[in-house]
Design a protein around this motif. Structure first.
Motif, short mmCIF file in Angstrom:
data_model
loop_
_atom_site.label_atom_id
_atom_site.label_comp_id
_atom_site.label_asym_id
_atom_site.label_seq_id
_atom_site.Cartn_x
_atom_site.Cartn_y
_atom_site.Cartn_z
N VAL A 226 0.85 -1.18 0.00
CA VAL A 226 0.00 0.00 0.00
C VAL A 226 0.89 1.24 0.00
O VAL A 226 1.73 1.41 0.89
N VAL A 227 0.70 2.08 -1.01
CA VAL A 227 1.43 3.35 -1.10
C VAL A 227 0.59 4.43 -0.43
O VAL A 227 -0.54 4.68 -0.83
N VAL A 228 1.15 5.05 0.60
CA VAL A 228 0.45 6.13 1.32
C VAL A 228 1.04 7.45 0.85
O VAL A 228 2.25 7.68 0.97
N MET A 229 0.18 8.32 0.35
CA MET A 229 0.64 9.60 -0.18
C MET A 229 0.34 10.73 0.78
O MET A 229 -0.58 10.65 1.60
N ILE A 239 5.62 3.30 1.98
CA ILE A 239 5.05 2.13 1.31
C ILE A 239 4.97 1.00 2.32
O ILE A 239 5.98 0.61 2.92
N ILE A 240 3.77 0.50 2.54
CA ILE A 240 3.51 -0.52 3.55
C ILE A 240 3.44 -1.89 2.89
O ILE A 240 2.60 -2.12 2.02
N ASP A 241 4.32 -2.81 3.29
CA ASP A 241 4.22 -4.19 2.85
C ASP A 241 3.11 -4.88 3.62
O ASP A 241 3.02 -4.74 4.85
N VAL A 242 2.25 -5.62 2.92
CA VAL A 242 1.14 -6.33 3.55
C VAL A 242 1.47 -7.82 3.56
O VAL A 242 1.41 -8.48 2.52
N ASP A 243 1.83 -8.33 4.72
CA ASP A 243 2.27 -9.72 4.84
C ASP A 243 1.11 -10.62 5.22
O ASP A 243 1.06 -11.20 6.31
N LEU A 244 0.15 -10.72 4.30
CA LEU A 244 -1.01 -11.59 4.50
C LEU A 244 -0.93 -12.77 3.54
O LEU A 244 -0.26 -12.70 2.51
#
Length: 277
Positions: A226-229, A239-244
């Protein structure tokens, strides 16, 4: 009200080009500036992002931060004021044929049935008739639209209209799919159902996806990152890595510790962005 024509829904497109190697999408130090009657505006500033082939990346941020502008840059509908934009290794200099684009509004032609709305893409691309018909049937089955092939847009729910729009965008098997708040106008339950369907369809097609959304839950459930602007001028805050897990049950995902961690961090960043406005 102005009547939409069939050519209006497609726009100018450049010829197919050979795919480059490496990243599916590359943005390097991209900025977009424009002038209004009253002032100069910087919509995007020093935005850099790489998206790998078959990756699902969601983009979130405050209203007006340039999220939709970023998608227009990738598609070639807009040129950067500075910086470099590449798609499949090739510089983006004009509207690209090798992307699919899904907007918040389905933009279906009211005088065309479901099947003929989907097939519009094939007609504009001059695809062979038999090949196009087979692909339309495949997409109708994939998106759960069987039984509605001959229905018209006014006979469909909002969620079903968006399924038709998604089919149209996927018809030519684009390696990159751009989605600009596609479920924002839907009610909460339908939106959840469409999230599940999109996740399933994307797993089947393995298309690279860039999704703009205002929903944190939607972003974390669907995306690999997820890119947070930040607020305008928009740039990448984090930029958040989603470890699901790759296979994600919707209800189970919402209670997963990683979902809570990623969602919480995004809220922190967006709260800071709001405070800065």
């Amino acid at each position: 009200m102005t009547r939409m024509t069939e050519s209006d829904t497609i726009g100018a497109i450049e010829p197919d080009r050979p795919h480059g190697s490496g990243s599916a999408v590359d943005l390097l130090d991209v900025a977009v500036r424009f002038r209004t009657k009253k002032r100069d505006v910087t919509a995007l500033q020093e935005v850099s992002l790489q998206v790998a082939p078959e990756e699902f990346v969601a983009i979130v941020g405050p209203s007006g931060c340039g999220k939709s502008t970023l998608l227009k840059l990738v598609s070639g509908l807009l040129q950067p004021s500075s910086g470099d934009v590449r798609l499949l290794g090739d510089p983006v200099s004009k509207p690209r044929r090798d992307v699919g684009y899904v907007f918040q509004r389905a933009a279906l032609l009211e005088w065309r049935s479901v099947r003929r709305n989907i097939a519009l893409q094939a007609e504009m691309r001059k695809m062979p008739t038999a090949e196009a018909a087979a692909r339309v049937d495949e997409l109708i089955a994939m998106t759960g639209l069987r039984g509605f092939e001959d229905a018209y847009p006014h006979e469909l729910s909002g969620g079903m209209q968006q399924r038709v729009s998604l089919c149209r965008a996927l018809l030519h098997r684009p390696p990159v799919l751009l989605m600009d708040e596609p479920f924002g106008a839907l009610d909460a339950l339908t939106r959840e159902q469409m999230n599940v369907e999109l996740r399933r369809i994307r797993q089947e097609t393995r298309t690279t996806v860039l999704l703009v959304t205002h929903s944190i839950a939607e972003a974390v459930y669907l995306a690999d990152r997820v890119v947070v602007m930040t607020a305008r001028p928009g740039t990448v805050a984090e930029i958040i890595d989603v470890d699901l897990p790759t296979e994600r049950d919707y209800a189970e995902t919402l209670t997963h510790p990683e979902f809570a961690r990623a969602s919480g961090r995004i809220r922190e960043l967006l709260g800071a962005a709001s405070a800065a406005e």
